[in-house]
Design a protein around this motif. Sequence first.
Motif, PDB file in Angstrom:
ATOM      1  N   SER A 189      28.733  37.720  36.142  1.00  0.00           N
ATOM      2  CA  SER A 189      29.518  36.829  37.001  1.00  0.00           C
ATOM      3  C   SER A 189      30.701  37.554  37.642  1.00  0.00           C
ATOM      4  O   SER A 189      31.260  37.087  38.622  1.00  0.00           O
ATOM      5  CB  SER A 189      30.010  35.616  36.216  1.00  0.00           C
ATOM      6  N   LYS A 190      31.082  38.709  37.089  1.00  0.00           N
ATOM      7  CA  LYS A 190      32.231  39.448  37.617  1.00  0.00           C
ATOM      8  C   LYS A 190      31.825  40.521  38.626  1.00  0.00           C
ATOM      9  O   LYS A 190      32.672  41.149  39.237  1.00  0.00           O
ATOM     10  CB  LYS A 190      33.009  40.081  36.469  1.00  0.00           C
ATOM     11  N   SER A 191      30.534  40.710  38.789  1.00  0.00           N
ATOM     12  CA  SER A 191      30.045  41.747  39.690  1.00  0.00           C
ATOM     13  C   SER A 191      30.499  41.470  41.119  1.00  0.00           C
ATOM     14  O   SER A 191      30.378  40.360  41.630  1.00  0.00           O
ATOM     15  CB  SER A 191      28.511  41.787  39.633  1.00  0.00           C
ATOM     16  N   GLU A 217      33.562  41.471  42.227  1.00  0.00           N
ATOM     17  CA  GLU A 217      34.930  40.967  42.324  1.00  0.00           C
ATOM     18  C   GLU A 217      35.893  42.104  42.658  1.00  0.00           C
ATOM     19  O   GLU A 217      35.698  43.225  42.222  1.00  0.00           O
ATOM     20  CB  GLU A 217      35.383  40.348  41.001  1.00  0.00           C
ATOM     21  N   PHE A 218      36.923  41.780  43.431  1.00  0.00           N
ATOM     22  CA  PHE A 218      37.984  42.744  43.680  1.00  0.00           C
ATOM     23  C   PHE A 218      38.977  42.656  42.533  1.00  0.00           C
ATOM     24  O   PHE A 218      39.242  41.573  42.007  1.00  0.00           O
ATOM     25  CB  PHE A 218      38.688  42.450  45.009  1.00  0.00           C
ATOM     26  N   ILE A 219      39.496  43.782  42.146  1.00  0.00           N
ATOM     27  CA  ILE A 219      40.474  43.799  41.061  1.00  0.00           C
ATOM     28  C   ILE A 219      41.743  44.486  41.532  1.00  0.00           C
ATOM     29  O   ILE A 219      41.730  45.260  42.485  1.00  0.00           O
ATOM     30  CB  ILE A 219      39.929  44.518  39.805  1.00  0.00           C
ATOM     31  N   SER A 273      44.642  44.187  36.087  1.00  0.00           N
ATOM     32  CA  SER A 273      43.662  43.130  35.837  1.00  0.00           C
ATOM     33  C   SER A 273      42.908  43.408  34.548  1.00  0.00           C
ATOM     34  O   SER A 273      42.604  44.555  34.221  1.00  0.00           O
ATOM     35  CB  SER A 273      42.635  43.056  36.977  1.00  0.00           C
TER      36      SER A 273
END
Length: 159
Positions: free
Chosen positions: A36-38, A40-42, A46
């Motif tokens: 689900s985190k694939s 995503e910008f960090i 973070s």
Amino acid sequence: ELKLIKNDIKDLQLQIKDCEIAAPLDGQIFIDNAESKSGEFITEGSRLGEIVDLSILKVELLIPEDKLKYIKKNSNVNVKFTAFPTEIQKSQIMYLGVNGKLNELSKSYYYPAYCTLKNPENKFRISMTGNGRIQGEKISIIKYLFEGPINSYYMNYKW
């Protein structure tokens, strides 16, 4: 034109370097719900996951409420992971948890007991299941017949 290409390459190398993530310590990265985190910008700072040292595992054994009276700190325990059914890992109970967990199927409470296991080859993993046999206090044969043995308890690694 060659100079522009070399500058572009330098810029791209700097951008790649900015994408590197460095950990402050050794271990394996555990990311809950990684799929689900694939994408995503960090940003700096973070929280991506946890770095886990798998060389020593903390194991949680769930003890049925009626058997809890037999379990004490330093009780011997043999742990067997489902993935390695022929290997027995020996340990001792470090401490007993105070918060019971309700088993919805049996409607009975189980209490956690914790031990540690050495894992020098890092073959045991987070959330592996198995069972543990805890050596409880010695009881009379009469008590054994009425109350039953202290059986193997469900075990799940938790950190």
